[in-house]
Motif scaffolding. Structure first.
Motif, PDB file in Angstrom:
ATOM      1  N   ASN A   1      52.496  28.193  98.584  1.00  0.00           N
ATOM      2  CA  ASN A   1      50.799  28.278  99.449  1.00  0.00           C
ATOM      3  C   ASN A   1      50.459  27.383 100.335  1.00  0.00           C
ATOM      4  O   ASN A   1      49.850  27.069 101.722  1.00  0.00           O
TER       5      ASN A   1
ATOM      6  N   GLU B   1      49.246  27.476 103.904  1.00  0.00           N
ATOM      7  CA  GLU B   1      47.678  26.324 104.678  1.00  0.00           C
ATOM      8  C   GLU B   1      47.947  25.611 105.317  1.00  0.00           C
ATOM      9  O   GLU B   1      47.601  25.334 106.744  1.00  0.00           O
TER      10      GLU B   1
ATOM     11  N   PHE C   1      38.729  27.565 107.527  1.00  0.00           N
ATOM     12  CA  PHE C   1      39.076  28.084 105.939  1.00  0.00           C
ATOM     13  C   PHE C   1      39.968  27.491 105.832  1.00  0.00           C
ATOM     14  O   PHE C   1      40.740  27.082 104.160  1.00  0.00           O
ATOM     15  N   SER C   2      41.280  27.382 106.916  1.00  0.00           N
ATOM     16  CA  SER C   2      42.069  26.451 105.640  1.00  0.00           C
ATOM     17  C   SER C   2      41.823  25.289 105.694  1.00  0.00           C
ATOM     18  O   SER C   2      42.527  24.466 104.795  1.00  0.00           O
TER      19      SER C   2
ATOM     20  N   ALA D   1      40.829  24.070 101.652  1.00  0.00           N
ATOM     21  CA  ALA D   1      42.379  23.766 100.855  1.00  0.00           C
ATOM     22  C   ALA D   1      42.952  21.811 101.332  1.00  0.00           C
ATOM     23  O   ALA D   1      43.446  21.366 100.346  1.00  0.00           O
TER      24      ALA D   1
ATOM     25  N   ALA E   1      34.181  34.949 103.008  1.00  0.00           N
ATOM     26  CA  ALA E   1      35.892  34.177 102.568  1.00  0.00           C
ATOM     27  C   ALA E   1      35.555  33.505 102.277  1.00  0.00           C
ATOM     28  O   ALA E   1      36.074  32.621 101.190  1.00  0.00           O
ATOM     29  N   LEU E   2      35.250  32.151 103.105  1.00  0.00           N
ATOM     30  CA  LEU E   2      34.982  31.098 103.019  1.00  0.00           C
ATOM     31  C   LEU E   2      34.229  30.456 101.765  1.00  0.00           C
ATOM     32  O   LEU E   2      34.611  29.572 100.852  1.00  0.00           O
TER      33      LEU E   2
ATOM     34  N   LYS F   1      33.997  31.710  99.416  1.00  0.00           N
ATOM     35  CA  LYS F   1      35.003  32.922  98.204  1.00  0.00           C
ATOM     36  C   LYS F   1      35.932  31.105  97.767  1.00  0.00           C
ATOM     37  O   LYS F   1      35.966  30.920  96.494  1.00  0.00           O
ATOM     38  N   LYS F   2      37.150  30.668  98.477  1.00  0.00           N
ATOM     39  CA  LYS F   2      37.843  30.332  99.136  1.00  0.00           C
ATOM     40  C   LYS F   2      37.248  28.938  98.227  1.00  0.00           C
ATOM     41  O   LYS F   2      38.180  27.771  97.268  1.00  0.00           O
TER      42      LYS F   2
ATOM     43  N   GLU G   1      36.738  29.611  94.768  1.00  0.00           N
ATOM     44  CA  GLU G   1      37.269  29.451  93.924  1.00  0.00           C
ATOM     45  C   GLU G   1      38.382  28.192  94.081  1.00  0.00           C
ATOM     46  O   GLU G   1      39.193  27.688  92.768  1.00  0.00           O
ATOM     47  N   ARG G   2      38.391  26.750  94.576  1.00  0.00           N
ATOM     48  CA  ARG G   2      38.705  25.735  94.329  1.00  0.00           C
ATOM     49  C   ARG G   2      37.904  25.090  93.422  1.00  0.00           C
ATOM     50  O   ARG G   2      39.053  24.028  92.737  1.00  0.00           O
TER      51      ARG G   2
END
Lengths: 387, 148
Positions: free
Chosen positions: A152, A156, A216-217, A220, A341-342, A344-345, A348-349
């Motif tokens: 993962n 990323e 997005f990447s 993380a 999506a961003l 959500k990410k 979730e983080r």
């Protein structure tokens, strides 16, 4: 006289023995044997009495003499004794049998114990094997988890590097098509102008996609550690970043008092900004009205961003959080399809989840949760950095 | 102090390995108002040789401004920057970092190494031209530079 006394005593002893022999009938159940033995004893006692002179004289008128009668009585006694002993013999046989049965069951019992012990040992061994297997499975699981984490992280990193390195050649394509357009628009034919326009537009869109992918990447790879963050300040910052869009849409954005949460402040700003920005973008005919509030629920803070926009049909409410999923034509609503999506990410983080409740034409309310952590509600929030 | 506007041609050293970027910078500078001469070094070692007038650069002029990319072959832009700012003879020359990277770490490290400013290359051509023009305008007309 002394002899007579001795004879009487021995006869009485024999009678008493006969009585006890009869009493054994009930105890052993061998009635015939004991009756025979008792009878033998009685005959012996009778023979004793007949040996007494007085009795013999009284009974037969003659002095006692060893002879036919006495021999007959001895023979009868012997026969009765033999018959009695023979009758007892099944008892010994039974005892022997019982002993054998006992021995056998003892052996069986021992074998059973041995068998059980063996079974127990086997079961133990099986258990040990199972335990070992489980331990191995747990180890493998931990390994998989580790591998997954690594892959993962690699993915990323890959996404980051790829989008970062894609910028360079893309800039070349975009810049030189633009230069082409600038220098030669109108100087070539109509087709050439159209081709140039398509090339410029494609390069621009790809640029937007790459920028979004990078963002997005970065959630993380470039995330900051969580610190107590005042969501009121986050809201103000998000609104400041949206000034142009707010004015353009004549939007009214309000909020209830918001809590302080443990979070990456810059990502929260991005989250608020994306959600409020979406509410402005997907507006209806009325000027957009957006309201933010938060309430504690179980172990989370539930945040809500509700608007009076065009709403989202039920069947699409899951899909909108997927990367590069769009519901509208680009000409109606521009964008790469990465915003949610961003969101959500980011959520979730932070260990939360995000969802939407909406009906077509009735506006939407986006909800997301941020876990409450001990001591943060009243903690000193850190300053938000402008960017 | 010398006002370069009224004086001679401004010398700029561009350290850039991508010929496309070199061409774009040239195009952008063409539209500028300052008369300038652009020298190009294609990697970090080349750039330092130019500045130190080593080898084939024995006759090289001392540039008024350095435009430095960060991703360079042989010696990275960061290393070049460090060596320039460590050199008592070269450290006064303004260095403008001109790169695609928007990475915070790159920005921070560059300023820590005394970069004079950090600029991200815009993708859009018009914006790129604007940026190059503003570099030229600011560093070559607004700012008073140290004497050569």
């Amino acid at each position: 006289m002394e002899v007579t006394f001795l004879i009487v005593i021995s006869a009485l002893v024999q009678l008493i023995a006969a009585f006890f022999a009869l009493r054994l009938i009930k105890a052993t159940g061998l009635s015939r044997a004991w009756v025979l033995i008792a009878a033998a004893l009685c005959v012996m006692a009778l023979r004793r009495f007949l040996a007494i002179e007085m009795v013999s004289l009284w009974l037969f008128g003659v002095a006692p003499a060893p002879g036919l009668l006495d021999e007959t009585l001895v023979l009868a006694t012997s026969l009765l004794m033999l018959a009695g002993v023979l009758s007892i013999s099944p008892l010994f046989f039974t005892i022997k049998q019982a002993a054998e049965v006992l021995q056998r069951s003892k052996d069986e019992l021992e074998m059973l114990v041995r068998q059980r012990t063996e079974e127990l040992r086997e079961a133990n061994a099986r258990l040990a094997v199972e335990l070992d297997e489980r331990r191995q499975a747990e180890y493998r699981l931990a390994q998989y988890a580790e591998e997954l984490k690594r892959s993962n992280a690699e993915l990323e990193q890959f996404a980051y590097v790829a989008s970062h390195d894609l910028q360079e050649p893309l800039r070349m394509v975009a810049s030189f098509t633009q230069l082409l357009a600038k220098r030669y628009r109108g100087k070539l034919d109509q087709d050439a102008d159209e081709f140039i326009n398509f090339a410029v537009d494609g390069a621009n869109r790809m640029q937007a996609l790459i920028n979004d992918l990078l963002a997005f990447s970065r959630v993380a790879t470039r995330g900051q550690p969580f610190t107590p963050t005042d969501c009121n300040a986050v809201f103000d910052q998000a609104l400041a970043n949206l000034t142009a869009a707010l004015e353009e849409n004549q939007a009214v954005v309000t909020h209830d008092p918001l809590p302080t949460v443990e979070a990456d402040g810059r990502q929260l700003v991005q989250l608020f900004q994306n959600l409020i920005g979406n509410a402005l973008k997907f507006r209806g005919l009325d000027p957009p009205r957006v309201h933010l509030w938060a309430e504690p629920r179980d172990r989370d803070w539930v945040f809500a961003v509700s608007d009076n926009g065009i709403g989202i049909p039920k069947e699409h409410q899951e899909r909108i959080f997927t990367i590069f999923q769009r519901l509208h034509r680009r000409s109606d609503f521009p964008g790469t399809g990465l915003g949610l999506a961003l969101c959500k990410k980011i959520v979730e983080r932070h260990g939360g989840r995000i969802w939407v409740e909406s009906e077509l034409g009735q506006g939407s309310t986006f909800y997301f949760t941020i876990p409450r952590r001990e001591g943060t509600e009243h903690g000193e929030p850190t300053e938000l950095q402008d960017h | 102090m010398v006002n370069r506007l009224n004086c001679k041609t401004i010398e700029i050293l561009l350290v850039e390995d991508n010929p496309g970027d070199v061409r774009l910078t040239k195009e952008a500078l063409k539209e500028g108002k300052v008369k300038n001469k652009l020298y190009v070094a294609e990697d970090g070692e080349d750039a330092l040789a130019f500045l130190r007038r080593q080898g084939r650069y024995a006759q090289a002029p001392r540039p008024d401004l350095i435009l430095l990319d960060l991703n360079l072959p042989k010696k990275t832009g960061r290393e070049v920057l460090e060596e320039i700012k460590d050199d008592p003879d070269l450290k006064r020359i303004p260095v403008v970092i001109l790169t695609v990277s928007k990475d915070e770490q790159d920005i921070l490290k560059s300023y820590n190494l005394h970069a004079n400013c950090y600029i991200t290359k815009p993708v859009d051509l018009e914006k790129f031209i604007e940026v190059v023009k503003s570099i030229e305008d600011f560093w070559l007309t607004v700012v008073m530079l140290p004497p050569r």
